[in-house]
Design an enzyme around this catalytic site. Structure first.
Site, PDB file in Angstrom:
ATOM      1  N   GLU A 223       7.399   7.716  14.365  1.00 36.80           N
ATOM      2  CA  GLU A 223       7.621   7.109  13.043  1.00 36.80           C
ATOM      3  C   GLU A 223       8.485   8.009  12.163  1.00 36.80           C
ATOM      4  O   GLU A 223       9.308   7.522  11.385  1.00 36.80           O
ATOM      5  CB  GLU A 223       6.274   6.860  12.334  1.00 36.80           C
TER       6      GLU A 223
ATOM      7  N   GLU B 113       8.724  -3.509  17.868  1.00 34.64           N
ATOM      8  CA  GLU B 113       7.746  -3.694  16.791  1.00 34.64           C
ATOM      9  C   GLU B 113       6.410  -4.160  17.368  1.00 34.64           C
ATOM     10  O   GLU B 113       5.349  -3.739  16.925  1.00 34.64           O
ATOM     11  CB  GLU B 113       8.248  -4.718  15.754  1.00 34.64           C
TER      12      GLU B 113
ATOM     13  N   HIS C 196       4.944   4.862   6.996  1.00 37.19           N
ATOM     14  CA  HIS C 196       4.139   5.074   8.206  1.00 37.19           C
ATOM     15  C   HIS C 196       4.076   6.543   8.609  1.00 37.19           C
ATOM     16  O   HIS C 196       3.001   7.105   8.782  1.00 37.19           O
ATOM     17  CB  HIS C 196       4.684   4.237   9.380  1.00 37.19           C
TER      18      HIS C 196
ATOM     19  N   THR D 135       4.739  -1.109  18.970  1.00 35.65           N
ATOM     20  CA  THR D 135       4.102  -0.188  18.008  1.00 35.65           C
ATOM     21  C   THR D 135       2.861  -0.832  17.402  1.00 35.65           C
ATOM     22  O   THR D 135       1.874  -0.151  17.142  1.00 35.65           O
ATOM     23  CB  THR D 135       5.064   0.240  16.872  1.00 35.65           C
TER      24      THR D 135
ATOM     25  N   ASP E  96       1.844  -3.842   9.079  1.00 37.45           N
ATOM     26  CA  ASP E  96       3.285  -3.835   8.775  1.00 37.45           C
ATOM     27  C   ASP E  96       4.106  -4.149  10.021  1.00 37.45           C
ATOM     28  O   ASP E  96       5.052  -4.929   9.983  1.00 37.45           O
ATOM     29  CB  ASP E  96       3.729  -2.443   8.290  1.00 37.45           C
ATOM     30  N   GLU E  97       3.729  -3.509  11.125  1.00 37.28           N
ATOM     31  CA  GLU E  97       4.488  -3.708  12.369  1.00 37.28           C
ATOM     32  C   GLU E  97       4.446  -5.184  12.768  1.00 37.28           C
ATOM     33  O   GLU E  97       5.436  -5.731  13.257  1.00 37.28           O
ATOM     34  CB  GLU E  97       3.946  -2.846  13.518  1.00 37.28           C
TER      35      GLU E  97
ATOM     36  N   GLU F 230       8.868   1.073   6.428  1.00 36.24           N
ATOM     37  CA  GLU F 230       8.560   1.941   7.570  1.00 36.24           C
ATOM     38  C   GLU F 230       8.349   3.392   7.142  1.00 36.24           C
ATOM     39  O   GLU F 230       7.567   4.123   7.743  1.00 36.24           O
ATOM     40  CB  GLU F 230       9.695   1.874   8.605  1.00 36.24           C
TER      41      GLU F 230
ATOM     42  N   HIS G  93       6.905  -7.032  10.713  1.00 40.82           N
ATOM     43  CA  HIS G  93       8.276  -6.728  11.158  1.00 40.82           C
ATOM     44  C   HIS G  93       8.594  -7.414  12.493  1.00 40.82           C
ATOM     45  O   HIS G  93       9.702  -7.889  12.709  1.00 40.82           O
ATOM     46  CB  HIS G  93       8.474  -5.211  11.283  1.00 40.82           C
TER      47      HIS G  93
ATOM     48  N   TRP H 280       0.857  -1.195   0.000  1.00 43.85           N
ATOM     49  CA  TRP H 280       0.000   0.000   0.000  1.00 43.85           C
ATOM     50  C   TRP H 280       0.887   1.236   0.000  1.00 43.85           C
ATOM     51  O   TRP H 280       2.035   1.179   0.455  1.00 43.85           O
ATOM     52  CB  TRP H 280      -0.952  -0.007   1.199  1.00 43.85           C
TER      53      TRP H 280
HETATM   54 FE   LIG Z   1       8.043  -0.747  13.044  1.00 45.02          FE
HETATM   55 FE   LIG Z   2       6.343   1.958  11.904  1.00 45.39          FE
END
Ligand SMILES: [Fe+2]
Ligand SMILES: [Fe+2]
Length: 335
Positions: free
Chosen positions: A82, A173, A123, A176, A205-206, A120, A209, A39
């Site tokens: 971020e 991670e 974000h 977050t 995403d976090e 990242e 990760h 995205w």
């Molecule tokens: Fe992250």
């Molecule tokens: Fe992030």
């Protein structure tokens, strides 16, 4: 331990990381998303090329009107965190064995850290644009805070030790992920499904990760359990420093603490979350069941396995007197 012993440990760790390169290479395409499947921030913002861009913006802003000041403070703090991404890429590059010596290195670790950074980067970008468009924050004050934070830096106290580094990033991670997920939940409660979607995407995403860093550390636990366990205990004794700890807007003396207190108050990120993350990592790495440890390592194991309980007790004792503080981010309103 003599400094000679310590040098040996560092050399061993470096070798472990070096030997993991093929493992990282095998997994990197599962842990990072191809760019053409990712995205992008503009997919979730008003379309400025559309004929009805004015209506799109109006609708976007209307939905954001119901967000409480408390939620805004937390969202702004998360966004600022971020946005300090240059600091985190520098950090990864400092870890022994991970350094990208040319800037375009083809080593799996270098490809990981560049790919991670690239993901990242979306974000802060998306959250920043969201907040800008809502017209609810003093963007100048927010931008000053970002500039100060990057300028001030951040010391997670992991030295250049990749073991400490992966424990730290696994924790961070997950933290977050929890924080963005909770903001998404509060956003939809307030009626802003745009913000819900945005924070949900970032949390996704976090989560990916988190999975990656935990997997790297899992591998280290398999090949070097004693040093892994000692590193885990050391990191927990040092405590996980939040990356935005040195944020300042040039006005408030306790900006980070004030921001964290609001996050605790509206239950976006709390001491209980801290305790839960420890418990989750301990069980995920199966720390309790590692056998054949030296005395020191067994002591460290004991310490780690009982730690979450100790934080839970602190969490249960915590209460908030409900003090309010001024935030420049919100035109000095008290929150
Ligand atoms: Fe992250
Ligand atoms: Fe992030």
């Amino acid at each position: 331990m003599t400094s000679n012993d310590n040098n040996k440990i560092i050399t061993n760790k470096f070798e472990v990381i070096k030997n993991m390169e093929s493992f990282v290479a095998d997994n990197i395409d599962k842990l990072l998303k191809p760019v053409n499947e990712s995205w992008q921030p503009s997919d979730y913002l008003p379309d400025m090329n559309a004929e009805n861009w004015r209506e799109q913006i109006n609708e976007f802003r209307q939905k954001a009107e119901a967000l409480s000041d408390e939620l805004l403070v937390v969202l702004i703090g998360d966004m600022i965190t971020e946005e300090a991404l240059p600091t985190y890429q520098t950090y990864l590059n400092r870890l022994e064995g991970l350094t990208d010596f040319t800037g375009v290195s083809n080593s799996p670790w270098a490809r990981w850290s560049r790919g991670w950074t690239a993901e990242e980067n979306r974000h802060g970008d998306l959250l920043n644009k969201y907040l800008f468009l809502t017209g609810r924050t003093d963007m100048h004050a927010v931008e000053i805070t970002i500039q100060n934070l990057i300028k001030n830096g951040f010391n997670p106290q992991t030295e250049n030790d990749p073991y400490l580094g992966f424990i730290f990033t696994s924790f961070q991670e997950r933290a977050t992920k929890i924080s963005h997920t909770n903001v998404a939940r509060l956003a939809i409660k307030a009626g802003d499904n745009n913000l819900q979607k945005i924070c949900g995407l970032i949390a996704g995403d976090e989560a990916r990760h988190e999975k990656a860093y935990r997997l790297f550390m899992q591998k280290i636990f398999e090949v070097d359990p004693v040093q892994a366990i000692l590193a885990f205990a050391k990191m927990m004794k040092t405590k996980i420093t939040m990356p935005s700890q040195l944020m300042t807007d040039g006005k408030s003396n306790n900006l980070f603490t004030n921001f964290s207190n609001v996050a605790q108050k509206i239950k976006v990120y709390t001491v209980k979350d801290y305790a839960d993350i420890i418990a989750n990592l301990v069980s995920g790495w199966n720390v309790e069941n590692i056998i054949g440890l030296s005395d020191i390592a067994a002591k460290a194991q004991d310490y780690i396995c009982n730690l979450s309980e100790r934080y839970l007790k602190i969490a249960n004792r915590l209460s908030f007197a409900g003090t309010t503080e001024k935030f420049s981010w919100l035109f000095n309103r008290k929150v």
